[in-house]
Design an enzyme around this catalytic site. Structure first.
Site, mmCIF file in Angstrom:
data_model
loop_
_atom_site.group_PDB
_atom_site.id
_atom_site.type_symbol
_atom_site.label_atom_id
_atom_site.label_comp_id
_atom_site.label_asym_id
_atom_site.label_seq_id
_atom_site.Cartn_x
_atom_site.Cartn_y
_atom_site.Cartn_z
ATOM 1 N N HIS A 169 53.276 -29.644 -68.222
ATOM 2 C CA HIS A 169 54.308 -30.087 -67.143
ATOM 3 C C HIS A 169 55.303 -29.276 -66.845
ATOM 4 O O HIS A 169 55.541 -28.852 -65.777
ATOM 5 C CB HIS A 169 54.510 -31.466 -67.510
ATOM 6 N N ASP A 180 58.133 -35.296 -55.910
ATOM 7 C CA ASP A 180 59.683 -35.465 -56.216
ATOM 8 C C ASP A 180 60.524 -34.501 -56.041
ATOM 9 O O ASP A 180 61.819 -34.723 -55.353
ATOM 10 C CB ASP A 180 59.883 -36.216 -57.590
ATOM 11 N N ILE A 240 51.253 -37.622 -65.631
ATOM 12 C CA ILE A 240 51.180 -36.319 -65.514
ATOM 13 C C ILE A 240 52.361 -35.620 -66.053
ATOM 14 O O ILE A 240 52.372 -34.438 -66.607
ATOM 15 C CB ILE A 240 51.294 -35.737 -64.122
ATOM 16 N N ASP A 274 55.251 -47.948 -63.986
ATOM 17 C CA ASP A 274 55.638 -48.216 -65.334
ATOM 18 C C ASP A 274 57.083 -47.811 -65.483
ATOM 19 O O ASP A 274 57.576 -47.765 -66.769
ATOM 20 C CB ASP A 274 54.861 -47.021 -66.139
ATOM 21 N N ASP A 315 57.857 -45.635 -59.854
ATOM 22 C CA ASP A 315 56.755 -45.790 -60.447
ATOM 23 C C ASP A 315 56.354 -47.071 -61.313
ATOM 24 O O ASP A 315 57.281 -47.869 -61.546
ATOM 25 C CB ASP A 315 56.624 -44.666 -61.562
ATOM 26 N N ARG A 333 48.741 -31.383 -57.019
ATOM 27 C CA ARG A 333 48.949 -32.807 -57.518
ATOM 28 C C ARG A 333 49.990 -32.954 -58.512
ATOM 29 O O ARG A 333 50.218 -33.626 -59.447
ATOM 30 C CB ARG A 333 47.801 -33.362 -58.156
ATOM 31 N N ASN A 334 51.187 -32.656 -57.919
ATOM 32 C CA ASN A 334 52.431 -32.496 -58.654
ATOM 33 C C ASN A 334 53.640 -32.113 -57.704
ATOM 34 O O ASN A 334 53.399 -31.621 -56.595
ATOM 35 C CB ASN A 334 52.514 -31.247 -59.737
ATOM 36 N N LYS A 387 54.350 -26.202 -64.726
ATOM 37 C CA LYS A 387 54.045 -26.438 -63.426
ATOM 38 C C LYS A 387 55.415 -26.598 -62.697
ATOM 39 O O LYS A 387 55.345 -26.071 -61.432
ATOM 40 C CB LYS A 387 53.242 -27.602 -63.476
ATOM 41 N N LEU A 404 49.416 -37.507 -53.416
ATOM 42 C CA LEU A 404 50.800 -37.548 -53.713
ATOM 43 C C LEU A 404 51.708 -37.775 -52.979
ATOM 44 O O LEU A 404 53.003 -38.514 -52.609
ATOM 45 C CB LEU A 404 51.495 -36.908 -54.631
#
Length: 353
Positions: free
Chosen positions: A317, A281, A311, A187, A185, A277-278, A320, A166
């Site tokens: 979420h 941002d 994610i 999407d 992103d 993996r988070n 995390k 990431l």
């Protein structure tokens, strides 16, 4: 003694019919008194009708103003307001699209941003194990050429990475011609007029993060007395009326932060993002806040998420994200985020401001 004067009426055959001034006066007074309520009721009726007509006229005027002001939206046409986006002296922006195994969404996203007048370049961050196919490259280059509405077509390029990480989305870009980076992103679709307005906001504060997805943080006290950081999503922002981050899934920032993120940010944070993996941002928000000692700027505007998975849609979420904030506070030694309740609004699109 009063005197009665008897007068025979011309059409009256009765001898006893007598005329009296007192009777005539009383009769006239009775006629006027019976007529007054009728006049009063009539006046009230006319006044009520006038009020109703006035209200209907005002309502019709409001409807007319609303319809004419929104007619362009109803017809699917967006007016192109003059802005500094088209000024060659100030340049445009580079759209930096992060994607992962969603080629259909990537095609829609590239086609849309190629049509925005402020787009000078489009870079796709590619971190899949297999490189993009030649057919995908050819299709995207072709769609950029045909969708662009400017004489100078945007440059298009894949930024291919050897590993899935990431942190790749914030690597420095070679031969970059714009100071402004719009990170998004694959999407997320931001309408071009809204995107161009956000760019003008960023131009007024080029070292701030300017974006469409606000988030907040605060210190929470645990049952045993310790404190930890909480991450607040959209509903927390809406309820509290404040925010301290704008997510890089749809945000402008200066190109220099790509270099600072990659080369100056503490390496344990890079390792943390790679491992978990988070939260890349959040790490970028911390970096910008630490560099500017200022809050970000939230731009009010509609954005559209055309994807259905990611994610952020996972159940754990939020937990995390809470952990990320607390762990980053330890790694950074502080949380430099600053809260604000200011948002940028395009007054041309608002009824009340």
């Amino acid at each position: 003694m009063s005197t009665l004067i008897g007068i025979r009426g011309e059409d009256d055959n009765s001898i006893d019919a007598l005329y009296s001034p007192a009777k005539e006066k009383a009769a006239n007074r009775g006629a006027y008194s019976s007529r007054s309520p009728l006049l009063l009721r009539r006046a009230r009726q006319l006044l009520g009708e006038a009020k109703l007509k006035l209200f209907l006229c005002f309502f019709a005027l409001c409807v007319l103003v609303f319809v004419t002001s929104r007619l362009s939206s109803f017809m699917g046409w967006n007016p192109h307001y003059p802005s500094s986006v088209s000024s060659p002296s100030r340049g445009g922006y580079t759209v930096l699209i992060n994607t992962w195994k969603r080629n259909s969404l990537l095609k829609q996203s590239v086609a849309h941003y190629a049509s925005c007048s402020g787009t000078e370049a489009i870079h796709v961050v590619w971190s899949e194990s297999d490189p993009p196919s030649e057919s995908l490259k050819a299709y995207l280059k072709k769609i950029v050429f045909y969708k662009s509405q400017t004489a100078q077509k945007p440059n298009f390029k894949f930024d291919i990475n050897e590993e899935d990480n990431l942190n790749n989305r914030f690597k420095p870009i070679e031969d970059l011609k714009t100071d402004a980076i719009f990170s998004v992103d694959d999407d997320v679709i931001v309408p071009c007029p809204t995107l161009n307005f956000a760019f003008t906001v960023w131009q007024s504060a080029p070292f701030a993060m300017v974006g469409f997805v606000p988030r907040m943080h605060w210190l929470e006290k645990a049952k045993h007395g310790d404190t930890y950081y909480k991450y607040g999503g959209w509903w927390s922002v809406w309820w509290m009326g404040t925010y301290s981050m704008v997510l890089s899934k749809a945000a402008f920032f200066h190109r220099k932060y790509l270099d600072l993120y990659t080369h100056k940010m503490p390496s344990p944070i890079h390792d943390y993002v790679s491992r978990e993996r988070n939260c890349e941002d959040i790490a970028m928000s911390l970096l910008v806040a630490n560099a500017t000692s200022a809050p970000p700027i939230w731009v009010k505007g509609k954005i559209y998420e055309i994807g259905s998975s990611g994610i952020s849609s996972l159940k754990e979420h939020s937990e995390k994200r809470n952990k990320c904030l607390s762990d980053f506070a330890t790694l950074y030694g502080t949380i430099p985020l600053l809260s604000t309740n200011v948002k940028a609004v395009d007054a041309r699109q608002e009824w009340f401001w």
